[in-house]
Design a protein around this motif. Sequence first.
Motif, PDB file in Angstrom:
ATOM      1  N   ASP A  57     148.178  36.959  28.210  1.00  0.00           N
ATOM      2  CA  ASP A  57     147.233  36.751  29.310  1.00  0.00           C
ATOM      3  C   ASP A  57     145.811  37.097  28.872  1.00  0.00           C
ATOM      4  O   ASP A  57     145.118  36.264  28.326  1.00  0.00           O
ATOM      5  CB  ASP A  57     147.653  37.539  30.566  1.00  0.00           C
ATOM      6  CG  ASP A  57     148.294  38.873  30.239  1.00  0.00           C
ATOM      7  OD1 ASP A  57     147.579  39.749  29.715  1.00  0.00           O
ATOM      8  OD2 ASP A  57     149.505  39.052  30.516  1.00  0.00           O
ATOM      9  N   ALA A 136     140.465  41.161  34.289  1.00  0.00           N
ATOM     10  CA  ALA A 136     141.567  40.384  34.863  1.00  0.00           C
ATOM     11  C   ALA A 136     141.371  38.897  34.632  1.00  0.00           C
ATOM     12  O   ALA A 136     140.247  38.393  34.536  1.00  0.00           O
ATOM     13  CB  ALA A 136     141.681  40.671  36.358  1.00  0.00           C
ATOM     14  N   ARG A 138     142.942  35.002  36.010  1.00  0.00           N
ATOM     15  CA  ARG A 138     143.719  34.314  37.040  1.00  0.00           C
ATOM     16  C   ARG A 138     144.847  33.528  36.389  1.00  0.00           C
ATOM     17  O   ARG A 138     144.623  32.737  35.486  1.00  0.00           O
ATOM     18  CB  ARG A 138     142.829  33.371  37.847  1.00  0.00           C
ATOM     19  CG  ARG A 138     141.821  34.086  38.734  1.00  0.00           C
ATOM     20  CD  ARG A 138     142.492  34.725  39.917  1.00  0.00           C
ATOM     21  NE  ARG A 138     141.580  35.586  40.680  1.00  0.00           N
ATOM     22  CZ  ARG A 138     141.924  36.263  41.748  1.00  0.00           C
ATOM     23  NH1 ARG A 138     143.170  36.202  42.184  1.00  0.00           N
ATOM     24  NH2 ARG A 138     141.048  37.023  42.387  1.00  0.00           N
ATOM     25  N   SER A 143     146.156  37.571  40.078  1.00  0.00           N
ATOM     26  CA  SER A 143     145.265  38.223  39.131  1.00  0.00           C
ATOM     27  C   SER A 143     146.063  39.150  38.219  1.00  0.00           C
ATOM     28  O   SER A 143     146.786  40.023  38.695  1.00  0.00           O
ATOM     29  CB  SER A 143     144.201  39.028  39.888  1.00  0.00           C
ATOM     30  OG  SER A 143     143.348  39.690  38.987  1.00  0.00           O
ATOM     31  N   VAL A 144     145.944  38.932  36.918  1.00  0.00           N
ATOM     32  CA  VAL A 144     146.612  39.782  35.934  1.00  0.00           C
ATOM     33  C   VAL A 144     145.543  40.603  35.228  1.00  0.00           C
ATOM     34  O   VAL A 144     144.694  40.063  34.539  1.00  0.00           O
ATOM     35  CB  VAL A 144     147.407  38.953  34.906  1.00  0.00           C
ATOM     36  CG1 VAL A 144     148.070  39.869  33.886  1.00  0.00           C
ATOM     37  CG2 VAL A 144     148.441  38.085  35.606  1.00  0.00           C
ATOM     38  N   GLY A 145     145.572  41.931  35.425  1.00  0.00           N
ATOM     39  CA  GLY A 145     144.559  42.799  34.841  1.00  0.00           C
ATOM     40  C   GLY A 145     145.111  43.628  33.698  1.00  0.00           C
ATOM     41  O   GLY A 145     146.281  44.015  33.708  1.00  0.00           O
ATOM     42  N   ARG A 146     144.264  43.890  32.718  1.00  0.00           N
ATOM     43  CA  ARG A 146     144.659  44.703  31.569  1.00  0.00           C
ATOM     44  C   ARG A 146     143.601  45.758  31.268  1.00  0.00           C
ATOM     45  O   ARG A 146     142.399  45.512  31.403  1.00  0.00           O
ATOM     46  CB  ARG A 146     144.845  43.834  30.316  1.00  0.00           C
ATOM     47  CG  ARG A 146     145.948  42.795  30.429  1.00  0.00           C
ATOM     48  CD  ARG A 146     147.312  43.420  30.595  1.00  0.00           C
ATOM     49  NE  ARG A 146     148.344  42.421  30.802  1.00  0.00           N
ATOM     50  CZ  ARG A 146     149.518  42.670  31.362  1.00  0.00           C
ATOM     51  NH1 ARG A 146     149.802  43.890  31.787  1.00  0.00           N
ATOM     52  NH2 ARG A 146     150.410  41.726  31.508  1.00  0.00           N
ATOM     53  N   GLU A 198     149.341  42.216  41.527  1.00  0.00           N
ATOM     54  CA  GLU A 198     148.488  42.282  40.330  1.00  0.00           C
ATOM     55  C   GLU A 198     149.208  43.038  39.229  1.00  0.00           C
ATOM     56  O   GLU A 198     149.715  44.125  39.441  1.00  0.00           O
ATOM     57  CB  GLU A 198     147.164  42.989  40.642  1.00  0.00           C
ATOM     58  CG  GLU A 198     146.311  42.239  41.642  1.00  0.00           C
ATOM     59  CD  GLU A 198     144.926  42.872  41.757  1.00  0.00           C
ATOM     60  OE1 GLU A 198     144.673  43.851  41.048  1.00  0.00           O
ATOM     61  OE2 GLU A 198     144.124  42.370  42.550  1.00  0.00           O
ATOM     62  N   VAL A 200     148.806  45.246  36.189  1.00  0.00           N
ATOM     63  CA  VAL A 200     147.735  46.102  35.683  1.00  0.00           C
ATOM     64  C   VAL A 200     148.303  47.109  34.701  1.00  0.00           C
ATOM     65  O   VAL A 200     149.273  47.793  35.014  1.00  0.00           O
ATOM     66  CB  VAL A 200     147.049  46.874  36.834  1.00  0.00           C
ATOM     67  CG1 VAL A 200     145.885  47.685  36.290  1.00  0.00           C
ATOM     68  CG2 VAL A 200     146.569  45.929  37.914  1.00  0.00           C
TER      69      VAL A 200
END
Length: 201
Positions: A57, A136, A138, A143-146, A198, A200
């Motif tokens: 991602d 993050a 989309r 929403s994929v946050g790291r 999400e 995270v």
Amino acid sequence: MKRLISGILILIVFVTSFTVSFANKSPEKVLLEENGKGKNYQVVNLKIDGKVVESEDVPPIIYPLNGKGRTLVPLRMIIEYLGDKLNADIEWDGAEREAKIKTKEKEIVLQIDNPYATVNGVKKRLPDDISAKLLAIRDNGRSVGRTMIPIRFFEEEFGIGIEWDQETSTASLSIPEGSEKNPEKGADSNPGSDISGEDVN
């Protein structure tokens, strides 16, 4: 004969144009969100022990700060690829926005937007004065946050060698010989948590 020559000339022009446009191609960009605001970042290629690795991602990126670019990498991605040598476990505290890395000898706490890390209870300034960031992307409507941290953090805390190829925007990480024998370095990881749709960590 004239048609053949014309065809060859057109082909040469087409190939030359393609080659020039490819050579002048801008570095790949990715749209990421930080604190709800979107921005395009230059993507960084990554090699670990000579092998090209890719993020599922959020990719490694160049983060601009004070007129300079800093290489940030997803914490989880690095720990997963080096898991058998770092022996690190990750925990994510959504309320405190903290990522905690545990090894046999160290407990490291990284807080989003805080330029200091806590290493075994001692505050330590992060490399290049850049804090951990939560970026993050989309992905299929969510929403994929790291947690993104300076790549030099791994050099300072785990002794990982880092080389930078400016021409290809490639960061290469390598484990010094004998590192896997260090009791602090070996395998395990925690994929983080899924909070309110999400991802995270």
